[in-house]
Design an enzyme around this catalytic site. Structure first.
Site, mmCIF file in Angstrom:
data_model
loop_
_atom_site.group_PDB
_atom_site.id
_atom_site.type_symbol
_atom_site.label_atom_id
_atom_site.label_comp_id
_atom_site.label_asym_id
_atom_site.label_seq_id
_atom_site.Cartn_x
_atom_site.Cartn_y
_atom_site.Cartn_z
ATOM 1 N N ASP A 287 -11.254 -42.080 80.163
ATOM 2 C CA ASP A 287 -12.248 -43.126 79.928
ATOM 3 C C ASP A 287 -12.212 -44.286 80.902
ATOM 4 O O ASP A 287 -13.050 -44.819 81.174
ATOM 5 C CB ASP A 287 -11.636 -44.086 78.536
ATOM 6 N N HIS B 270 -8.067 -43.537 76.481
ATOM 7 C CA HIS B 270 -7.549 -42.101 77.264
ATOM 8 C C HIS B 270 -7.717 -42.152 78.551
ATOM 9 O O HIS B 270 -8.555 -42.935 79.186
ATOM 10 C CB HIS B 270 -8.757 -41.108 76.694
HETATM 11 C C1 XLS Z 1 -11.733 -37.876 67.574
HETATM 12 C C2 XLS Z 1 -10.643 -38.632 67.431
HETATM 13 C C3 XLS Z 1 -10.190 -39.348 68.748
HETATM 14 C C4 XLS Z 1 -8.846 -39.904 68.915
HETATM 15 C C5 XLS Z 1 -8.298 -40.334 70.236
HETATM 16 O O1 XLS Z 1 -12.382 -37.576 66.448
HETATM 17 O O2 XLS Z 1 -10.843 -39.546 66.443
HETATM 18 O O3 XLS Z 1 -11.130 -40.510 69.036
HETATM 19 O O4 XLS Z 1 -8.818 -41.169 68.127
HETATM 20 O O5 XLS Z 1 -8.248 -39.291 70.837
#
Ligand code: XLS
Ligand code: NI
Ligand code: NI
Length: 433
Positions: free
Chosen positions: A102, A99
């Protein structure tokens, strides 16, 4: 080189008998399974957020991990990237996912966010060229910052929608620049806490419009990757709009986007929705919208998204079996959207978590391939439905109620129950593990 993983060697395949913790027992990247190398079947990806950005907090306490890059500077963001790429290489992981939030510190404005993301994207690009590590998918974090507390696309405030759309544009741009093979939209806070303050009809329409705008932009810039939606039934909101595969399919049909979007299915989210992982995989495959997976389990007792590394070969085998039946991944892969437990402080824990997960998936894949090749399971299934392949079965399916009533009376049809043979099939599956 940083000194974070000090002395941890590159992990290699040594086979099931090895005593070495830093070795694969099952994952032999170049071993051919059903005509394809294991690494091309599994397409492993490391999730940047859990491995490098998560501080180890829970609802009762904050940071437990001490990482030298935990600070809000661009210098720290680059150190984080250095360590991340070192880990990808130690593991031989071919892909990663991230993301925006991150990889760069939050800026004071949208413009600052964008320039910081650009700087890190360029930094990633150099590292990717040098190491050969690729991007499975990029995505935008539209759920952590307080501006998104009431949702992003589904927010009651149009300015939040605009900010979210602008952010997604920059994240698709970054993904495109890095040759990402997919772009993911997980619903984040697209959902609600109480209907008392929520106009569900309006929010759903906003989500549809937002997705349409994403698709339009993808085509405009020539991004060739797949757009993936990741369903989840609850958490963080009480009711998430993208509840499960079936719900998202209904939504896509409604907005005419079922040929533009595929699913990123997470094992833990399937469980939260009251389904098995293989149910969600099979349904997406049958609907023609299977894309990719997040391979992280939940704790079966706790009832929330614990994002643990996979460790159950039997479950993995059933999952990869459905994926093999779908023809395998095309743009998708196996992303470990999984985090360490908060007591797992050591850099070695991060490596070993992934080694175990990769091995578990490889063992599952091998079992699934054996099941697939053997064909006994499919033969049993086909036998159960064999009546439908006869002329008589086809006539029955084509007939209307009046003629069926006449036929049942005339031929004196009296159906005889047959065993579903569940235990026999469960025994069969266990033989491949
Ligand atoms: C949250 C989600 C997230 C997605 C990406 O529960 O799994 O981590 O995979 O935004
Ligand atoms: Ni999740
Ligand atoms: Ni996920």
């Amino acid at each position: 080189m940083t000194d974070f993983f000090n002395g941890i060697p590159r992990v290699a395949f040594e086979g099931p008998a090895t005593e070495n913790d830093y070795a694969f027992r099952h994952y032999d990247a170049d071993q051919v399974v059903l005509g394809k190398k294991m690494k091309d079947h599994l397409r492993f990806a490391v999730a940047y957020w859990h491995s490098f950005a998560w501080p180890g907090g829970d609802p009762f306490g904050g940071q437990t991990f001490e990482r030298p890059w935990f600070s809000d500077t661009m210098e720290a963001a680059k150190l984080k990237a250095d360590v991340a790429f070192e880990m990808f290489q130690i593991l031989g992981a071919p892909y990663f996912c991230f993301h925006d939030a991150d990889v760069r510190p939050e800026g004071a404005t949208f413009a600052e966010n964008t320039s910081r993301l650009q700087e890190i994207t360029d930094y990633f690009q150099q590292k990717m060229e040098k190491t050969g590590v690729k991007l499975l998918w990029g995505t935008a974090n539209l759920f952590s910052h307080r501006r998104f507390m009431a949702g992003a696309a589904t927010n009651p405030d149009p300015d939040v929608y605009a900010f979210a759309a602008a952010t997604v544009k920059t994240c698709i741009d970054a993904t495109h620049q890095l040759g990402g093979e997919n772009y993911v939209l997980w619903g984040g806070r697209e959902g609600y806490e109480t209907l008392l303050n929520t106009d569900m009809k309006r929010e759903r329409a906003q989500a549809g419009r937002f997705l349409q705008a994403v698709i339009d932009y993808k085509h405009k810039i020539g991004f060739k990757g797949a757009i993936l939606i990741e369903p989840k039934p609850q958490e963080p909101t009480k009711h998430q709009y993208d509840y499960d595969v079936a719900t998202v399919y209904g939504f896509l049909k409604d907005f005419g986007l079922e040929n533009e979007v595929k699913m990123n299915i997470e094992q833990g989210h399937a469980i939260l929705a009251g389904h098995s992982f293989e149910h969600e995989l099979a349904l997406a495959r049958d609907l023609g919208i299977f894309g990719s997976i997040d391979m992280n389990r939940n704790d079966y007792q706790s009832g929330w998204d614990t994002d643990q590394f996979p460790n159950n070969v039997g479950e993995m085998a059933l999952a990869y079996y459905e994926i093999l039946k779908a023809g395998g991944f095309t743009t998708g892969g196996t992303n470990f959207d999984a985090k360490l437990r908060r007591q797992s402080l050591e850099p070695a824990d991060l490596i070993l978590a992934h080694v175990g997960a990769m091995d578990c998936c490889a063992a599952g894949l091998k079992a699934a391939a054996a099941m697939f090749e053997d064909g006994k399971l499919e033969a049993a299934r086909a036998d159960r439905y064999a009546g439908w392949d006869t002329a008589r079965g086809k006539d029955i399916l084509g007939a209307d109620l009046t003629s069926l009533a006449a036929k049942v009376a005339k031929d004196n049809i009296a159906p005889q129950p047959r065993s579903g043979r569940q235990e026999r099939l469960e025994n069969l599956v266990n033989r491949y593990l």
